[in-house]
Enzyme design. Structure first.
Site, mmCIF file in Angstrom:
data_model
loop_
_atom_site.group_PDB
_atom_site.id
_atom_site.type_symbol
_atom_site.label_atom_id
_atom_site.label_comp_id
_atom_site.label_asym_id
_atom_site.label_seq_id
_atom_site.Cartn_x
_atom_site.Cartn_y
_atom_site.Cartn_z
ATOM 1 N N ARG A 176 -7.014 82.859 21.207
ATOM 2 C CA ARG A 176 -5.574 83.303 21.952
ATOM 3 C C ARG A 176 -4.644 84.610 22.119
ATOM 4 O O ARG A 176 -4.345 84.099 21.107
ATOM 5 C CB ARG A 176 -5.396 82.006 22.522
ATOM 6 C CG ARG A 176 -3.801 81.369 23.360
ATOM 7 C CD ARG A 176 -4.237 79.821 23.264
ATOM 8 N NE ARG A 176 -5.322 79.491 24.432
ATOM 9 C CZ ARG A 176 -5.162 77.902 24.859
ATOM 10 N NH1 ARG A 176 -3.590 77.436 24.609
ATOM 11 N NH2 ARG A 176 -5.564 77.328 25.658
ATOM 12 N N ARG A 216 -3.885 69.421 30.705
ATOM 13 C CA ARG A 216 -3.476 68.416 31.186
ATOM 14 C C ARG A 216 -4.354 67.839 31.497
ATOM 15 O O ARG A 216 -3.655 65.620 32.302
ATOM 16 C CB ARG A 216 -2.005 68.631 32.018
ATOM 17 C CG ARG A 216 -0.720 68.940 31.148
ATOM 18 C CD ARG A 216 0.550 69.139 32.095
ATOM 19 N NE ARG A 216 -0.017 70.873 32.347
ATOM 20 C CZ ARG A 216 1.012 71.505 33.039
ATOM 21 N NH1 ARG A 216 2.087 70.688 33.445
ATOM 22 N NH2 ARG A 216 0.708 72.401 33.021
ATOM 23 N N SER A 268 -8.761 72.482 25.957
ATOM 24 C CA SER A 268 -7.148 72.945 25.381
ATOM 25 C C SER A 268 -6.865 72.558 24.308
ATOM 26 O O SER A 268 -6.625 71.510 24.536
ATOM 27 C CB SER A 268 -6.911 73.561 26.426
ATOM 28 O OG SER A 268 -6.165 74.409 26.483
ATOM 29 N N PRO A 269 -6.698 73.082 23.499
ATOM 30 C CA PRO A 269 -5.757 72.656 21.674
ATOM 31 C C PRO A 269 -4.258 72.164 22.929
ATOM 32 O O PRO A 269 -3.208 72.518 23.464
ATOM 33 C CB PRO A 269 -5.273 74.047 21.527
ATOM 34 C CG PRO A 269 -5.822 75.346 21.753
ATOM 35 C CD PRO A 269 -6.902 74.660 23.007
ATOM 36 N N CYS A 322 -1.002 70.271 21.556
ATOM 37 C CA CYS A 322 -0.047 69.471 20.187
ATOM 38 C C CYS A 322 -0.269 68.066 20.925
ATOM 39 O O CYS A 322 0.439 68.261 21.427
ATOM 40 C CB CYS A 322 1.730 70.460 20.353
ATOM 41 S SG CYS A 322 1.200 72.609 19.904
ATOM 42 N N TYR A 359 4.514 82.899 20.345
ATOM 43 C CA TYR A 359 4.719 82.704 18.367
ATOM 44 C C TYR A 359 4.336 83.579 17.604
ATOM 45 O O TYR A 359 3.583 85.129 18.400
ATOM 46 C CB TYR A 359 3.602 81.365 18.247
ATOM 47 C CG TYR A 359 3.920 80.454 18.965
ATOM 48 C CD1 TYR A 359 5.019 79.490 18.622
ATOM 49 C CD2 TYR A 359 2.863 79.100 19.899
ATOM 50 C CE1 TYR A 359 5.117 78.204 19.415
ATOM 51 C CE2 TYR A 359 3.335 77.723 21.253
ATOM 52 C CZ TYR A 359 4.953 77.789 19.851
ATOM 53 O OH TYR A 359 5.065 76.775 21.165
ATOM 54 N N ALA A 374 -2.538 73.033 17.701
ATOM 55 C CA ALA A 374 -2.230 74.576 16.900
ATOM 56 C C ALA A 374 -2.382 74.359 15.509
ATOM 57 O O ALA A 374 -0.793 72.768 15.630
ATOM 58 C CB ALA A 374 -0.675 74.711 17.420
ATOM 59 N N LEU A 382 -3.725 75.706 35.130
ATOM 60 C CA LEU A 382 -4.056 74.552 35.970
ATOM 61 C C LEU A 382 -5.343 74.681 36.673
ATOM 62 O O LEU A 382 -5.523 75.153 37.324
ATOM 63 C CB LEU A 382 -3.661 74.993 37.067
ATOM 64 C CG LEU A 382 -1.899 74.579 36.911
ATOM 65 C CD1 LEU A 382 -0.196 75.411 37.790
ATOM 66 C CD2 LEU A 382 -1.220 73.609 36.959
HETATM 67 C C1 531 Z 1 3.850 75.654 26.299
HETATM 68 C C2 531 Z 1 3.200 76.488 27.151
HETATM 69 C C3 531 Z 1 1.558 75.935 27.542
HETATM 70 C C4 531 Z 1 0.754 76.897 28.145
HETATM 71 C C5 531 Z 1 1.703 78.076 28.172
HETATM 72 C C6 531 Z 1 2.148 78.911 27.824
HETATM 73 C C7 531 Z 1 3.238 77.471 27.675
HETATM 74 N N1 531 Z 1 3.103 74.871 25.106
HETATM 75 C C8 531 Z 1 2.346 76.496 23.968
HETATM 76 C C9 531 Z 1 2.355 74.892 23.356
HETATM 77 C C10 531 Z 1 2.993 74.369 22.516
HETATM 78 C C11 531 Z 1 3.675 73.025 23.977
HETATM 79 C C12 531 Z 1 3.945 73.941 24.816
HETATM 80 C C13 531 Z 1 0.873 75.905 22.126
HETATM 81 O O1 531 Z 1 1.011 77.082 22.569
HETATM 82 C C14 531 Z 1 1.150 75.455 20.804
#
Ligand code: 531
Length: 363
Positions: free
Chosen positions: A237, A331, A29-30, A32, A189, A64, A308
């Site tokens: 997404r 994760r 998954s992408p 950051c 976003y 992202a 998850l």
């Molecule tokens: C927070 C997030 C993760 C999974 C579901 C909802 C919110 N993430 C989002 C990330 C940036 C870091 C925090 C992005 O979508 C770019």
């Protein structure tokens, strides 16, 4: 399709979309990394993405990546707003492909959640003196107390400029060797901010009715599809629900998925939430899989499930039951880049096309 037949696809069955074949259904998954300077990729990104490609994932989606400097979440976010961003990505993508994975990228604009500190620096909005910048959004509504900056409500000229930025970033992504493109329209976003009535209170053709709120994303998708080759997969997404009354929800997501499918989107990546703070999310193992399953069943569009997913049997079952075409792990793949090889062994599958020969004595 008999979802439970023995011939049902499973986690280690290849998936072909357009001209691209993933060796298995596991995607990175992408995520950051907040580790760029001026949007540029560096050795960290090579090692982070390269390790997960060597770990056996079929698809490795880079974080992202901002289509314009003001579209970055933080000053450390990756970017594709200039030609200089392309070269370091070419090296990374070559390596990812050499490991047998398909290199993908998520492009986006952070809207009112831009101009924040990196998470390890607290994540709050940055003052101008600390390197912050003015933010843009459909309406002049702040995210909330932890990100209080009131964004500038976008003019039509702003909208056209950002859509052009998406197109230019797409062209650079192609030059950089990506074979899978994902548009970020989730997690509060910019594009998600247009979708949700909670963040979009415009009275022009980009706000109000459903048709208007989806206009930014649909036009952007159509413009991107014109320059992203037909032979390559295009994904989007979304947050399938805001988990909030009066917000974006699953029913609207289904209708949006139909429109995106008609616009040439090949896969919907089904996440949720993060539009507004203070929302109660029933997070637990695979808590978003039901969204993916519902949208896939209702629309016939391929989907990815995310959130998850940690256990090999759980991931295999998602694919086997037709709840998603791809599982995206985040994760869990940070904890163990070799999760795909471990999962193959746990499920009694061959690791032949996954474990690098340099590591063959380990398995
Ligand atoms: C927070 C997030 C993760 C999974 C579901 C909802 C919110 N993430 C989002 C990330 C940036 C870091 C925090 C992005 O979508 C770019």
């Amino acid at each position: 399709m008999p979802a439970k037949s023995n011939n049902a696809p499973h986690l280690f069955q290849p998936l072909t979309i357009k001209s691209i074949t993933l060796r298995n259904r596991i995607g990175v998954s992408p995520m950051c990394q907040y580790s760029s300077e001026d949007g540029l990729a560096n050795d960290w990104h090579l090692v982070h993405l390269g390790a997960r490609a060597a770990g056996g994932a079929g698809l490795v989606i880079a974080e992202a990546t901002a289509v314009s400097p003001e579209g970055r979440i933080t000053p450390g976010c990756a970017g594709l707003w200039a030609d200089r961003h392309v070269e370091p990505l070419i090296r990374i993508n070559r390596f990812v492909r050499q490991q047998g994975a398909v290199p993908g990228i998520q492009i986006g604009h952070a809207g009112r959640k831009a101009s924040a500190a990196r998470p390890w620096d607290g994540g709050a909005h940055l003052e101008a003196e600390a390197g912050g910048w003015p933010t843009l959004a459909p309406s002049a509504l702040a995210f909330g107390a932890e990100l209080p900056m009131v964004p500038h409500a976008m003019s039509i000229a702003d909208i056209l400029r950002v859509q052009n930025d998406f197109v230019s970033a797409t062209q650079r992504a192609l030059l950089a060797g990506y074979e899978w493109l994902e548009l970020h329209s989730a997690h509060g976003y910019l594009s998600h901010e247009f979708l949700s009535p909670l963040s979009n209170q415009r009275t022009d053709s980009y706000g109000g009715a459903f048709e208007n709120r989806i206009r930014f994303l649909l036009e952007t998708t159509e413009a991107v599809r014109r320059v992203w080759p037909d032979r390559l997969p295009l994904a989007v997404r979304i947050s399938c629900t805001d988990w909030a009354p009066g917000g974006w929800d699953l029913e609207q997501s289904v209708e949006l998925a139909r429109r995106l499918k008609n616009a040439g989107v090949d896969l919907l990546d089904c996440s949720s939430g993060a539009l507004i703070p203070g929302v109660k999310i029933p997070a637990g193992p695979g808590f978003q899989v039901g969204f993916s399953e519902h949208i896939r069943r209702e629309t016939g569009l391929a989907t990815a499930a995310v959130g998850l997913i940690t256990d090999p049997a759980q991931a295999d079952q998602i694919v086997r039951l037709g709840q998603a075409d791809v599982v995206l792990l985040a994760r869990e793949l940070l904890r163990d880049p070799h999760w795909p090889v471990r999962a193959a062994r746990a499920l009694g599958q061959s690791t032949a096309d996954m474990a690098p020969r340099q590591y063959s004595r380990a398995w």
